[in-house]
Design a protein around this motif. Structure first.
Motif, PDB file in Angstrom:
ATOM      1  N   ILE A   6       0.843  -1.199   0.000  1.00  0.00           N
ATOM      2  CA  ILE A   6       0.000   0.000   0.000  1.00  0.00           C
ATOM      3  C   ILE A   6       0.876   1.246   0.000  1.00  0.00           C
ATOM      4  O   ILE A   6       0.639   2.193  -0.749  1.00  0.00           O
ATOM      5  N   ARG A   7       1.910   1.241   0.831  1.00  0.00           N
ATOM      6  CA  ARG A   7       2.845   2.383   0.877  1.00  0.00           C
ATOM      7  C   ARG A   7       3.485   2.619  -0.494  1.00  0.00           C
ATOM      8  O   ARG A   7       3.724   3.753  -0.893  1.00  0.00           O
ATOM      9  N   ALA A   8       3.742   1.556  -1.216  1.00  0.00           N
ATOM     10  CA  ALA A   8       4.378   1.659  -2.525  1.00  0.00           C
ATOM     11  C   ALA A   8       3.392   2.089  -3.618  1.00  0.00           C
ATOM     12  O   ALA A   8       3.787   2.351  -4.740  1.00  0.00           O
ATOM     13  N   GLY A   9       2.087   2.151  -3.283  1.00  0.00           N
ATOM     14  CA  GLY A   9       1.079   2.575  -4.259  1.00  0.00           C
ATOM     15  C   GLY A   9       0.606   1.475  -5.169  1.00  0.00           C
ATOM     16  O   GLY A   9       0.155   1.755  -6.288  1.00  0.00           O
ATOM     17  N   ASP A  10       0.666   0.237  -4.707  1.00  0.00           N
ATOM     18  CA  ASP A  10       0.224  -0.908  -5.504  1.00  0.00           C
ATOM     19  C   ASP A  10      -1.303  -0.879  -5.630  1.00  0.00           C
ATOM     20  O   ASP A  10      -2.015  -1.056  -4.641  1.00  0.00           O
ATOM     21  N   PRO A  11      -1.845  -0.648  -6.844  1.00  0.00           N
ATOM     22  CA  PRO A  11      -3.298  -0.588  -7.022  1.00  0.00           C
ATOM     23  C   PRO A  11      -4.007  -1.879  -6.622  1.00  0.00           C
ATOM     24  O   PRO A  11      -5.108  -1.839  -6.076  1.00  0.00           O
ATOM     25  N   ALA A  12      -3.409  -3.025  -6.873  1.00  0.00           N
ATOM     26  CA  ALA A  12      -4.035  -4.303  -6.506  1.00  0.00           C
ATOM     27  C   ALA A  12      -4.166  -4.401  -4.994  1.00  0.00           C
ATOM     28  O   ALA A  12      -5.189  -4.880  -4.475  1.00  0.00           O
ATOM     29  N   ALA A  13      -3.147  -3.952  -4.272  1.00  0.00           N
ATOM     30  CA  ALA A  13      -3.209  -3.984  -2.809  1.00  0.00           C
ATOM     31  C   ALA A  13      -4.296  -3.041  -2.308  1.00  0.00           C
ATOM     32  O   ALA A  13      -5.009  -3.352  -1.351  1.00  0.00           O
ATOM     33  N   PHE A  14      -4.427  -1.907  -2.968  1.00  0.00           N
ATOM     34  CA  PHE A  14      -5.441  -0.954  -2.543  1.00  0.00           C
ATOM     35  C   PHE A  14      -6.845  -1.474  -2.839  1.00  0.00           C
ATOM     36  O   PHE A  14      -7.763  -1.289  -2.042  1.00  0.00           O
ATOM     37  N   ARG A  15      -7.017  -2.154  -3.965  1.00  0.00           N
ATOM     38  CA  ARG A  15      -8.308  -2.797  -4.270  1.00  0.00           C
ATOM     39  C   ARG A  15      -8.646  -3.821  -3.202  1.00  0.00           C
ATOM     40  O   ARG A  15      -9.785  -3.916  -2.742  1.00  0.00           O
ATOM     41  N   GLU A  16      -7.654  -4.589  -2.805  1.00  0.00           N
ATOM     42  CA  GLU A  16      -7.845  -5.599  -1.766  1.00  0.00           C
ATOM     43  C   GLU A  16      -8.230  -4.927  -0.452  1.00  0.00           C
ATOM     44  O   GLU A  16      -9.134  -5.388   0.243  1.00  0.00           O
ATOM     45  N   LEU A  17      -7.543  -3.853  -0.111  1.00  0.00           N
ATOM     46  CA  LEU A  17      -7.855  -3.102   1.106  1.00  0.00           C
ATOM     47  C   LEU A  17      -9.294  -2.608   1.070  1.00  0.00           C
ATOM     48  O   LEU A  17     -10.041  -2.744   2.042  1.00  0.00           O
ATOM     49  N   PHE A  18      -9.697  -2.056  -0.056  1.00  0.00           N
ATOM     50  CA  PHE A  18     -11.070  -1.567  -0.207  1.00  0.00           C
ATOM     51  C   PHE A  18     -12.066  -2.707  -0.057  1.00  0.00           C
ATOM     52  O   PHE A  18     -13.060  -2.584   0.662  1.00  0.00           O
ATOM     53  N   GLY A  19     -11.813  -3.802  -0.735  1.00  0.00           N
ATOM     54  CA  GLY A  19     -12.714  -4.953  -0.659  1.00  0.00           C
ATOM     55  C   GLY A  19     -12.882  -5.491   0.753  1.00  0.00           C
ATOM     56  O   GLY A  19     -13.966  -5.910   1.140  1.00  0.00           O
ATOM     57  N   GLU A  20     -11.818  -5.470   1.522  1.00  0.00           N
ATOM     58  CA  GLU A  20     -11.867  -6.004   2.885  1.00  0.00           C
ATOM     59  C   GLU A  20     -12.512  -5.051   3.884  1.00  0.00           C
ATOM     60  O   GLU A  20     -13.102  -5.506   4.864  1.00  0.00           O
TER      61      GLU A  20
END
Length: 181
Positions: A6-20
């Motif tokens: 997330i700190r690195a700006g990974d869009p997939a990680a942010f999508r996962e964060l949003f989904g959770e």
């Protein structure tokens, strides 16, 4: 690992964060605001802020819910403060100042536009001179003498052509109204 992504700006990680966490943030916002629509705005603003503040996320720690709920709490404070300011600004307006209802005016303008369109269609079927006389005498409000001067024709000609043009215009308007039905 997730925090680093997330700190690195990974869009997939942010999508996962949003989904959770989006539903939990939403439920929290609904309870805080009592308004589903406002809660949707809070969720959007929370994740927008989370994206903006991702570089400040502590790389160490367990779970991301506390971080998101902290952001959501700040968003709720800010939206609440903005709402208070808005209410205060409205309360400073002079008493009795009502916003007029423009619906009738807009409907009138639409009717006017339709009438003008129909008049133009009927006028287009008149001869040039008859059309000019109607436009100058009726629309521009010129008297017979001024219209005669503007067109370079005798006043008697203006009178007779105006009478003939009005009759023809009434006939054309009736025909156009029947055709439009």
């Amino acid at each position: 690992m997730m925090r680093a992504r997330i700190r690195a700006g990974d869009p997939a990680a942010f999508r996962e964060l949003f989904g959770e966490h989006a539903q939990a943030i939403y439920r929290h916002a609904v309870r805080a605001t009592g308004d589903w629509s406002a809660a949707e705005d809070v969720v959007s603003l929370t994740f927008l802020e989370a994206w903006r503040l991702r570089g400040r996320l502590d790389p160490e720690g367990d779970g991301l819910a506390p971080w998101l709920f902290g952001i959501a709490t700040n968003v709720l404070r800010n939206t609440s403060r903005a709402a208070r300011r808005h209410r205060a600004a409205l309360s400073r307006l002079p008493a009795g100042a009502e916003v007029p209802d423009f619906a009738d005016e807009i409907a009138g303008r639409a009717d006017d536009a339709a009438r003008i369109g129909a008049a133009h269609a009927a006028l287009a079927r008149l001869g040039d001179t008859d059309r000019e006389i109607i436009m100058l005498c009726v629309w521009a409000g010129l008297d017979y003498a001024s219209t005669a001067e503007a067109l370079g024709i005798p006043v008697g000609t203006v009178r007779s052509r105006l009478s003939r043009a009005r009759t023809r215009l009434r006939e054309l308007s009736a025909t156009l109204q029947e055709e439009s039905r």
